[in-house]
Design a protein around this motif. Structure first.
Motif, PDB file in Angstrom:
ATOM      1  N   PHE A 194      -8.046   3.191  -6.694  1.00  0.00           N
ATOM      2  CA  PHE A 194      -7.569   2.279  -5.657  1.00  0.00           C
ATOM      3  C   PHE A 194      -7.778   0.846  -6.117  1.00  0.00           C
ATOM      4  O   PHE A 194      -8.716   0.554  -6.867  1.00  0.00           O
ATOM      5  CB  PHE A 194      -8.322   2.501  -4.341  1.00  0.00           C
ATOM      6  N   VAL A 253      -4.639   5.046   2.582  1.00  0.00           N
ATOM      7  CA  VAL A 253      -5.233   3.774   2.168  1.00  0.00           C
ATOM      8  C   VAL A 253      -5.920   3.079   3.336  1.00  0.00           C
ATOM      9  O   VAL A 253      -6.899   2.350   3.146  1.00  0.00           O
ATOM     10  CB  VAL A 253      -4.167   2.843   1.538  1.00  0.00           C
ATOM     11  N   CYS A 279      -4.306  -3.054   0.138  1.00  0.00           N
ATOM     12  CA  CYS A 279      -4.939  -1.928  -0.542  1.00  0.00           C
ATOM     13  C   CYS A 279      -3.841  -1.021  -1.096  1.00  0.00           C
ATOM     14  O   CYS A 279      -2.874  -0.705  -0.404  1.00  0.00           O
ATOM     15  CB  CYS A 279      -5.842  -1.155   0.422  1.00  0.00           C
ATOM     16  N   LYS A 281      -3.009   2.543  -3.542  1.00  0.00           N
ATOM     17  CA  LYS A 281      -3.481   3.749  -4.229  1.00  0.00           C
ATOM     18  C   LYS A 281      -2.632   3.969  -5.481  1.00  0.00           C
ATOM     19  O   LYS A 281      -1.419   4.136  -5.392  1.00  0.00           O
ATOM     20  CB  LYS A 281      -3.356   4.969  -3.320  1.00  0.00           C
TER      21      LYS A 281
END
Length: 340
Positions: A194, A253, A279, A281
């Motif tokens: 991440f 996320v 954010c 992934k």
């Protein structure tokens, strides 16, 4: 005029499009599709929500050239430095392991500027939010299907997405793979992680002596900040560890973001409140095990050309993508200049 589709607007796809244009000039119409909303792939650059802070690279952070690859790929490094896309790294990266002869470069306009440079040189017709789902052979052409919208016909297709996504395609790709090719694609292993970008207001201050920092932590492994400039605040990027990425791979996320932010506040207490957070992934972050054997691409069918390329066949860095693009170009050159 041959119509060529390149699937993926990341580094391999953009460079392949550029090289094909330089090689064949006006003899080809080059089309690039990407399922994302912008170019870059794992070299994407994210902007702040209201443009009041610096951008942030969520994927690749800098480029390292070994002496061998710097020599063999010198023309690409020279071109990018001359164009102002790359510049030597002259700031502190804590924990970076230096090896003799290595040169490190950064992108002052963000990593996506590197991809955009090659795309602009390619003259390709670029389309986003086009998610390819299958390829079907129609005589001397390929019908390429997508998730939304009608299919289109092409004389040649280059697939630059990660190997697991190539294997998910429907239609005639699977039946045209040999047993060994199928196994090569199945043997590719990617890490997952991440990345979180924090964007700060122009009056925020991040008083770090380092530009980037590798850290030995169970959950977080890398930090990088872009200092603020007049009118724009700083930004900060944090990457999770591979173990953390694997542990939370199937989590949303939205559920993972607060965990990473809590870990970040532990490592960097007293951070100002950000004005925006993103954010992401990376299910396919970096190649741990590439497809075994050479070359740095896979020709599924020579006529009409169907070629797979990308870091699945080399390594997840600049030189790996350059090697794959050059290798794929040789297959395209042969396929497009040979009568069926």
């Amino acid at each position: 005029m041959s119509r060529v589709l390149i699937v993926g607007a990341g580094l391999t796809g953009s460079l392949c499009a550029c090289l094909l244009r330089r090689e064949m000039q006006s003899k080809v119409q080059i089309v690039v599709w990407d399922k994302a909303r912008g170019s870059g792939g794992r070299m994407s650059t994210s902007r702040s929500p209201d443009s009041s802070s610096q951008s942030a690279d969520l994927g690749a952070q800098y480029i390292t050239a070994t002496p061998t690859f710097f020599k063999s790929h010198f023309r690409f490094y020279s071109e990018l430095v001359s164009a102002g896309v790359l510049q030597p790294l002259d700031s502190l990266v804590e924990g970076l392991k230096h090896r003799d002869g290595e040169q490190h470069y950064v992108t002052p306009r963000g990593m996506s500027s590197l991809v955009k440079h090659f795309l602009s040189q390619s003259g390709a017709d670029l389309f986003f939010e086009r998610h390819v789902t299958g390829v079907i052979r129609r005589g001397a052409s390929w019908e390429v299907q997508r998730k939304a919208g009608s299919s289109e016909m092409f004389d040649a297709v280059v697939l630059t997405m990660p190997a697991p996504q190539i294997l998910q395609l429907q239609g005639d790709l699977g039946p045209n793979l040999s047993v060994s090719q199928q196994q090569r694609l199945q043997d590719v292993v990617f890490s997952s992680r991440f990345a979180v970008a924090l964007f700060f207001s122009p009056d925020a201050e991040l008083s770090f002596l380092w530009t980037a920092r590798y850290i030995k932590d169970q959950n977080l492994v890398f930090l990088k900040h872009n200092a603020g400039v007049p009118g724009r605040g700083p930004s900060l990027v944090v990457h999770s560890s591979v173990a953390f990425g694997l542990q939370h791979l199937e989590d949303d996320v939205e559920a993972v973001q607060p965990i990473i932010l809590q870990e970040l506040s532990r490592l960097l207490p007293g951070l100002p409140r950000p004005i925006g957070i993103k954010c992401h992934k990376w299910r396919y972050s970096q190649v741990l095990t590439p497809a075994p054997g050479l070359p740095a691409h896979m020709t599924v069918l020579a006529q009409p050309p169907l070629v797979c390329a990308g870091d699945s066949f080399t390594r997840s860095n600049f030189d790996g993508c350059v090697a794959s693009a050059l290798s794929a170009l040789s297959a395209l050159r042969a396929g497009l200049t040979t009568e069926p």
